[in-house]
Scaffold this motif. Structure first.
Motif, mmCIF file in Angstrom:
data_model
loop_
_atom_site.group_PDB
_atom_site.id
_atom_site.type_symbol
_atom_site.label_atom_id
_atom_site.label_comp_id
_atom_site.label_asym_id
_atom_site.label_seq_id
_atom_site.Cartn_x
_atom_site.Cartn_y
_atom_site.Cartn_z
ATOM 1 N N ASN A 177 0.837 -1.197 0.000
ATOM 2 C CA ASN A 177 0.000 0.000 0.000
ATOM 3 C C ASN A 177 0.877 1.255 0.000
ATOM 4 O O ASN A 177 2.112 1.166 -0.061
ATOM 5 C CB ASN A 177 -0.990 -0.016 1.173
ATOM 6 C CG ASN A 177 -0.309 0.042 2.537
ATOM 7 O OD1 ASN A 177 0.844 0.454 2.684
ATOM 8 N ND2 ASN A 177 -1.043 -0.383 3.550
ATOM 9 N N MET B 103 -0.675 -4.516 4.460
ATOM 10 C CA MET B 103 -1.937 -4.198 5.125
ATOM 11 C C MET B 103 -1.635 -3.598 6.490
ATOM 12 O O MET B 103 -0.483 -3.551 6.906
ATOM 13 C CB MET B 103 -2.762 -5.460 5.306
ATOM 14 C CG MET B 103 -1.978 -6.518 6.057
ATOM 15 S SD MET B 103 -2.862 -7.992 6.462
ATOM 16 C CE MET B 103 -3.975 -7.390 7.663
ATOM 17 N N ASP B 104 -2.673 -3.202 7.205
ATOM 18 C CA ASP B 104 -2.521 -2.719 8.578
ATOM 19 C C ASP B 104 -2.276 -3.939 9.467
ATOM 20 O O ASP B 104 -3.199 -4.684 9.802
ATOM 21 C CB ASP B 104 -3.784 -1.964 9.014
ATOM 22 C CG ASP B 104 -3.679 -1.394 10.414
ATOM 23 O OD1 ASP B 104 -2.802 -1.810 11.193
ATOM 24 O OD2 ASP B 104 -4.512 -0.534 10.746
ATOM 25 N N SER C 64 -8.425 -4.982 6.396
ATOM 26 C CA SER C 64 -8.062 -4.472 5.079
ATOM 27 C C SER C 64 -9.264 -4.522 4.148
ATOM 28 O O SER C 64 -9.988 -5.520 4.124
ATOM 29 C CB SER C 64 -6.924 -5.301 4.479
ATOM 30 O OG SER C 64 -6.638 -4.889 3.160
ATOM 31 N N ARG D 226 -8.746 -4.261 0.923
ATOM 32 C CA ARG D 226 -8.176 -4.671 -0.363
ATOM 33 C C ARG D 226 -8.718 -6.048 -0.752
ATOM 34 O O ARG D 226 -8.714 -6.978 0.044
ATOM 35 C CB ARG D 226 -6.646 -4.730 -0.282
ATOM 36 C CG ARG D 226 -6.015 -3.358 -0.150
ATOM 37 C CD ARG D 226 -4.513 -3.442 -0.107
ATOM 38 N NE ARG D 226 -3.968 -4.121 -1.278
ATOM 39 C CZ ARG D 226 -2.667 -4.350 -1.462
ATOM 40 N NH1 ARG D 226 -1.795 -3.946 -0.544
ATOM 41 N NH2 ARG D 226 -2.253 -4.972 -2.529
#
Length: 158
Positions: free
Chosen positions: A43, A49-50, A123, A125
């Motif tokens: 990202n 991702m987080d 996420s 995504r």
């Protein structure tokens, strides 16, 4: 393809009374689980991702439900006895209905099912997936669930 592996360790006992030998007896492990998330790109922050948003609910679930617990099957005759004595139980076939007994393979499947939810919350995504879950019961024994839908169709160009 990039991957991030989330690992957590916990102590729990289990028994699988229908299996022959020592697995039929109540025994414990220091379990180590690894959940692998995969995606094709990073990202804007240079991450897949987080990571905290995924790792926190994973570790919270394991700590609250599995750490220092006795994992049994709903058909285990010791389940009601342990429950009556206030022991921390996780009952396969009840607390998790996707498998009847607490095998390492069943634990991998259960964590995979929860992992999909943790990932969806962490996420938005659509190209990031839970790729695998590996459960280590000993240094030389593992069970792995692999996501069968993760791999895209192969295309070849000339």
């Amino acid at each position: 393809m990039f991957t991030t592996v989330f690992t957590h360790q916990f102590n729990a006992s289990h028994q699988v009374p229908y299996l022959p030998g020592e697995l039929a007896e109540l025994h414990g492990h220091t379990w180590r689980v690894s959940l692998t998330v995969a995606g094709p790109s990073l990202n804007a922050h240079g991450l897949l991702m987080d990571e905290v948003a995924f790792a926190t609910p994973m570790r919270d679930f394991i700590s609250a439900r599995l750490d220092n617990a006795v994992m049994v099957g709903a058909g285990d005759p010791f389940a009601p006895i342990l429950d009556a004595h206030g022991k921390k139980l996780f009952v396969f076939g009840s607390d998790y209905d996707g498998a009847a007994w607490p095998t390492s393979q069943a634990l991998a499947l259960m964590l995979a099912q929860h992992g999909h939810g943790w990932l969806a919350a962490a996420s938005d995504r659509k190209d990031v997936h839970l790729a695998s879950v590996t459960v280590h019961t000993a240094e030389d024994v593992t069970a792995t669930w692999r996501n069968p839908t993760l791999l895209p169709a192969l295309t070849f160009t000339r």
